[in-house]
Design an enzyme around this catalytic site. Structure first.
Site, short mmCIF file in Angstrom:
data_model
loop_
_atom_site.label_atom_id
_atom_site.label_comp_id
_atom_site.label_asym_id
_atom_site.label_seq_id
_atom_site.Cartn_x
_atom_site.Cartn_y
_atom_site.Cartn_z
N LYS A 6 0.81 -1.22 0.00
CA LYS A 6 0.00 0.00 0.00
C LYS A 6 0.84 1.27 0.00
O LYS A 6 0.44 2.28 -0.57
CB LYS A 6 -0.97 -0.03 1.17
CG LYS A 6 -2.06 -1.07 0.92
CD LYS A 6 -3.24 -0.90 1.81
CE LYS A 6 -3.01 -1.64 3.10
NZ LYS A 6 -4.22 -1.74 3.92
N ARG B 78 -6.46 -7.93 -9.84
CA ARG B 78 -7.10 -9.19 -10.23
C ARG B 78 -8.52 -8.91 -10.71
O ARG B 78 -9.01 -7.80 -10.58
CB ARG B 78 -7.20 -10.11 -8.99
CG ARG B 78 -8.03 -9.45 -7.89
CD ARG B 78 -8.39 -10.38 -6.75
NE ARG B 78 -9.35 -9.76 -5.85
CZ ARG B 78 -9.04 -8.96 -4.84
NH1 ARG B 78 -7.78 -8.67 -4.59
NH2 ARG B 78 -10.00 -8.44 -4.08
N HIS C 11 -15.17 -6.49 6.86
CA HIS C 11 -14.39 -6.40 5.62
C HIS C 11 -14.72 -7.47 4.59
O HIS C 11 -13.98 -7.69 3.65
CB HIS C 11 -12.89 -6.37 5.92
CG HIS C 11 -12.53 -5.27 6.87
ND1 HIS C 11 -12.70 -3.94 6.55
CD2 HIS C 11 -12.07 -5.28 8.14
CE1 HIS C 11 -12.33 -3.20 7.59
NE2 HIS C 11 -11.94 -3.99 8.56
N GLU D 278 -3.07 7.15 8.83
CA GLU D 278 -4.00 7.96 8.06
C GLU D 278 -5.04 8.55 8.99
O GLU D 278 -5.45 7.90 9.96
CB GLU D 278 -4.75 7.11 7.02
CG GLU D 278 -4.00 6.90 5.73
CD GLU D 278 -4.80 6.09 4.72
OE1 GLU D 278 -5.97 5.75 4.99
OE2 GLU D 278 -4.25 5.81 3.65
#
Ligand code: MV4
Length: 502
Positions: free
Chosen positions: A120, A296, A239, A204
């Site tokens: 990331k 993907r 998630h 963040e």
């Protein structure tokens, strides 16, 4: 890039996505090869491929994750290409590289692009260079507690600590006050190290009540990159996405274009080819922020197929063969609205624990605008070794309200007996006023869902029938009875059906 013919594809995956890829390959006149673990010996994808080879015992690390063995089979059977599906080896750059070094085509992005966006921090770095909006936070990895404190002072609380190597929420920590920061960083780093072998973490600002919106892209080998609009994926729990739709009711034409162009710029910057997804958070002021890139084909790709009329797997294969995209951005239009629900063998009344077992009854919904992508048939066992998703139910209609109505009808037609599923839970979401109005974010499930909302207490008649059942044929516990109720099976029908089975 010179054109290369693909006459045979090995699918390095299982279940619905293996079948999905096989179908598109067949329509293109391409031969298919399935690999399977012992748990999948009788699965439809194994039968529908032209050739199939056993790879090993059920656990993924002894079957679908054995990259070298899979490549060996591909070479032995003269396959030209490998399609990795999603999960398993799909985002493994080392595997993609080995496939290519073996002289085969990897139907996916080049390993170099996978590496640039795979972690990331480097994805964020590239996105930033392309002027993709970023949520405020640390510039790169956190190297000391002092640095973390400085960043925290600047951006304020709450904040999130994220693992660079993590994905889909893995390795994320919410920090509410300065007192939690030091321990949070230390724990996040040691957890990231043991989980991913990489202790890089970053900070963040925590975006409150965000929507999760992702942009589908396609890129060929000639520098043509297009965006296929967005998918709204905010309805998820822990998630795990549960319902996805396209387009998003929170995205207008202007925002769509800006997000799409950011996704395209990012893809171009890393030399991305094939299909990919750029994830964003969108806040209530319609500001969007880069999250991560998925290198993907995704589970939820069908909603994009429904609104664009494209077959994404065929596009992937054509790109891998070195064909240029046959359309430009201007050719693409959104047609109607599509919704997908994931039908998983999980028990919403029992904290969504997997409820694997035999599909005693399995009847798919049918009719106009309905698509079921699944990998099972009546009588089959859902193995415990893999994701418990049984099917994806996708509907397409002229607008969002019509799509919701169609989905509710389709869910009522879906007859699944033998395992608990997420169908009733999805119905609950689809009927919720906040879902219908579009006023929802990633907190929807946590905010609105309580298991009791799915289960009405049994009335006297139901209790009587239950008593007959449990004393006569089988031990049918309460929840199973609710499945029959949900499926609108009356007593005679159910008992007659059970008699036949027996
Ligand atoms: C966030 C966030 C709020 N603020 N980042 C979770 C999965 C991973 N891809 C990123 N995630 C989030 N990142 C900031 N700065 C909230 C989430 C998040 C979330 C994102 C997408 C879908 C569902 C989610 C559920 C909880 C939190």
């Amino acid at each position: 890039m010179k054109k290369r013919e693909i006459k045979k594809i090995l699918i390095a995956n299982r279940g619905e996505i293996a079948l999905r890829v096989i179908r598109s390959a067949k329509e293109m006149g391409i031969k298919t090869v399935a690999i399977y673990s012992d748990a999948d010996k009788h699965a439809p994808f194994v039968r529908s491929a032209d050739e199939s080879y056993r790879i090993g015992p059920p656990p993924s690390n002894q079957s679908y994750l054995l990259g070298d063995k899979i490549i060996e089979i591909a070479l032995q059977c003269n396959a030209d290409a490998i399609h990795p599906g999603y999960g398993f080896l799909s985002e493994n750059a080392d595997f993609a590289e080995k496939v290519i070094n073996a002289g085969l085509i990897f139907i996916g992005p080049p390993p170099s692009a996978m590496r640039k966006i795979g972690d990331k921090l480097s994805a964020k770095q590239t996105a930033k260079e392309q002027q993709v909006p970023m949520i405020s936070g640390s510039d790169g990895a956190i190297r000391s507690i002092d640095e973390a404190k400085k960043v925290a002072e600047k951006i304020g609380f709450p904040l999130l600590i994220k693992a660079s190597a993590g994905g889909g929420g893995k390795g994320m920590r919410l920090i509410n006050t300065i007192n939690e920061l030091e321990e949070g960083i230390q724990r996040a780093m040691s957890e990231a190290l043991s989980a991913f072998g990489d202790d890089a973490v970053f900070i963040e600002k925590y975006a409150e009540e965000p929507k999760h919106i992702e942009v589908q892209i396609l890129a060929d080998h000639y520098g043509n990159v297009v965006y296929l609009f967005e998918r709204e994926c905010s309805i998820q729990r822990r998630h795990q996405k549960v319902i996805e739709e396209a387009p998003s009711s929170a995205v207008n034409d202007d925002l769509r274009k800006r997000m799409g162009e950011c996704a395209v710029a990012l893809a171009k910057a890393v030399g991305y080819t094939n299909a990919g997804t750029v994830e964003f958070l969108v806040d209530k002021h319609r500001n969007f922020y880069f999250l991560e890139v998925n290198a993907r084909l995704q589970v939820e790709h069908p909603v994009t197929e429904m609104i664009t009329g494209l077959d994404l797997v065929k596009e992937q294969i054509k790109i891998a063969m070195g064909e240029p995209l046959s359309f430009s951005q201007e050719d693409l239009k959104i047609n109607g609205h599509a919704i997908e629900v994931r039908v998983s063998a999980e028990d919403p009344l029992n904290n969504f624990l997997p409820d694997v077992g035999k599909l005693l009854m399995y009847q798919r919904p049918q009719g106009h605008g309905i698509r079921v992508d699944d990998g099972y048939e009546e009588g089959m066992e859902i193995p415990i070794y893999y994701d418990p998703m049984i099917a994806k139910l996708i509907v397409h209609a002229k607008d969002r309200n019509a799509a919701i109505e169609k989905m509710l009808r389709a869910i009522d037609e879906y007859k699944i007996v033998g395992v608990e599923t997420t169908l009733d839970f999805c119905k609950f979401v689809l009927r919720h006023p906040d879902f219908i109005s579009g006023k929802f974010d990633t907190g929807f499930v946590a905010k609105h869902f309580q298991p009791q909302l799915l289960s009405e207490p049994l009335n006297q008649e139901e209790q009587n029938v239950l008593a007959i059942f449990s004393s006569s044929f089988f031990e049918i516990e309460k929840n199973k009875w609710r499945v029959y109720q949900h499926n609108n099976l009356n007593q005679e029908h159910t008992s007659e059906w059970y008699r036949r089975r027996k």
